[in-house]
Scaffold this active site. Structure first.
Site, short mmCIF file in Angstrom:
data_model
loop_
_atom_site.label_atom_id
_atom_site.label_comp_id
_atom_site.label_asym_id
_atom_site.label_seq_id
_atom_site.Cartn_x
_atom_site.Cartn_y
_atom_site.Cartn_z
N CYS A 192 0.87 -1.17 0.00
CA CYS A 192 0.00 0.00 0.00
C CYS A 192 0.91 1.22 0.00
CB CYS A 192 -0.87 -0.03 1.26
SG CYS A 192 -1.85 1.46 1.52
N GLU A 249 -12.08 -1.70 -6.10
CA GLU A 249 -12.61 -2.68 -5.14
C GLU A 249 -13.84 -3.37 -5.74
OE1 GLU A 249 -12.15 -3.57 -1.57
OE2 GLU A 249 -10.13 -2.77 -1.83
N CYS A 286 -0.73 3.78 -6.50
CA CYS A 286 -1.66 3.16 -5.55
C CYS A 286 -1.84 1.74 -6.04
CB CYS A 286 -2.99 3.91 -5.55
SG CYS A 286 -4.30 3.03 -4.65
N HIS A 316 -4.14 -0.27 -5.81
CA HIS A 316 -5.46 -0.58 -6.36
C HIS A 316 -5.53 -0.31 -7.87
CE1 HIS A 316 -7.01 -0.71 -2.24
NE2 HIS A 316 -8.14 -1.19 -2.73
N1 DGL Z 1 -3.90 0.56 -2.04
C1 DGL Z 1 -3.55 1.74 -1.31
C2 DGL Z 1 -2.33 2.41 -1.89
O1 DGL Z 1 -1.53 1.78 -2.56
C3 DGL Z 1 -4.56 2.80 -1.08
C4 DGL Z 1 -5.99 2.61 -1.12
C5 DGL Z 1 -6.68 3.40 -0.04
O2 DGL Z 1 -6.80 4.63 -0.15
O3 DGL Z 1 -7.05 2.76 0.93
O4 DGL Z 1 -2.11 3.58 -1.67
#
Ligand code: DGL
Length: 262
Positions: free
Chosen positions: A74, A152, A185, A187
């Site tokens: 993350c 998500e 990110c 995601h």
């Molecule tokens: N997957 C997370 C990242 O790489 C962030 C997602 C979130 O904001 O929770 O920053």
């Protein structure tokens, strides 16, 4: 005995990193932990994220999980909490760093973009990263929480609201000179194909999944071993997820008071 690697994220985004690590080290034992009770991390304070990661370390201890290495998959948590968490555990921790350095090396237009969460984009860590690796080019910063939500939903339902995605990308108003966009990110690689399609493949998208897998392999002293035996992957989450795709154990993280000093 094979290593036990725990991959952590606020949600499902870290699985994009997990896939790269699994390819490099197929015979390791894996756990995937998502702190989805506080999703999105991009909207949380630095202290909250530090507390949650301290809670994770406590959870690993309390459950005697014998984790050999933690991957904070993350960017938001890595940029805001990595050094604090390293102080409270001996377990080696690998964080993710947005791929600004490789992007700066391959850009032809000398203009790159970094697309991440609001917390990552405004972190001092990113300032330093850009000064160190992209000082001779232009880096434009873009932040989105909506893309996390879309990723998500897409992961769990295979349904993507393409109108919402296009509206968000249009709102971001990515500069036309940009030829490389860093997906800062974890995601966002879930949406890589539709994002690339939106830009008609004119912009190269870069994430750091492969680099993290390389780093993990080197720390565990594993060579690429494709002959490994698959072990069950344990998923943990801090909020209920309606998923028939994954068997997820619902757990609670407590905020240990020891974290307050950071
Ligand atoms: N997957 C997370 C990242 O790489 C962030 C997602 C979130 O904001 O929770 O920053």
């Amino acid at each position: 005995m094979s290593a036990h690697i725990m991959v952590f994220d606020s949600g499902i985004g870290g699985t994009t990193v997990l896939e790269h690590i699994k390819q490099s080290i197929p015979d390791a034992q894996y756990s995937y932990f998502m702190d989805n009770a506080l999703l999105p991390y991009g909207a949380q304070s630095q202290q909250t994220i530090i507390n949650r990661l301290c809670g994770l370390i406590q959870f690993i201890k309390d459950e005697s999980l014998n984790v050999d290495l933690i991957v904070i998959a993350c960017n938001t948590a890595s940029t805001s909490a990595l050094s604090a968490v390293r102080k409270i555990t001996d377990i080696p921790i690998v964080g993710v760093v947005p791929a600004v350095k490789p992007a700066a090396q391959i850009t032809q237009s000398k203009h790159i973009g970094l697309l991440a969460t609001p917390a990552t984009v405004s972190s001092s860590y990113i300032d330093v990263l850009i000064k160190e690796h992209a000082s001779s080019i232009t880096t434009s910063l873009y932040s989105s929480v909506e893309l996390v939500t879309l990723a998500e939903t897409f992961f769990f339902t295979q349904r993507l609201d393409i109108e919402k995605l296009h509206a968000e990308l249009s709102r971001l108003n990515i500069n036309n000179d940009i030829d490389v966009l860093v997906l800062g990110c974890t995601h966002f690689p879930i949406l890589a194909k539709p994002i690339s399609d939106y830009f008609k493949a004119r912009i190269e998208l870069l994430d750091s999944g492969a680099a993290i897998a390389k780093r993990v392999s080197s720390l565990l002293n594993f060579s690429d071993n494709q002959a490994g035996i698959k072990k069950p992957l344990h998923y943990y989450a801090t909020a209920d997820i309606n998923s028939d795709k994954l068997a997820i154990k619902l757990v609670t993280l407590i905020d240990p008071s020891q974290c307050e000093e950071y």
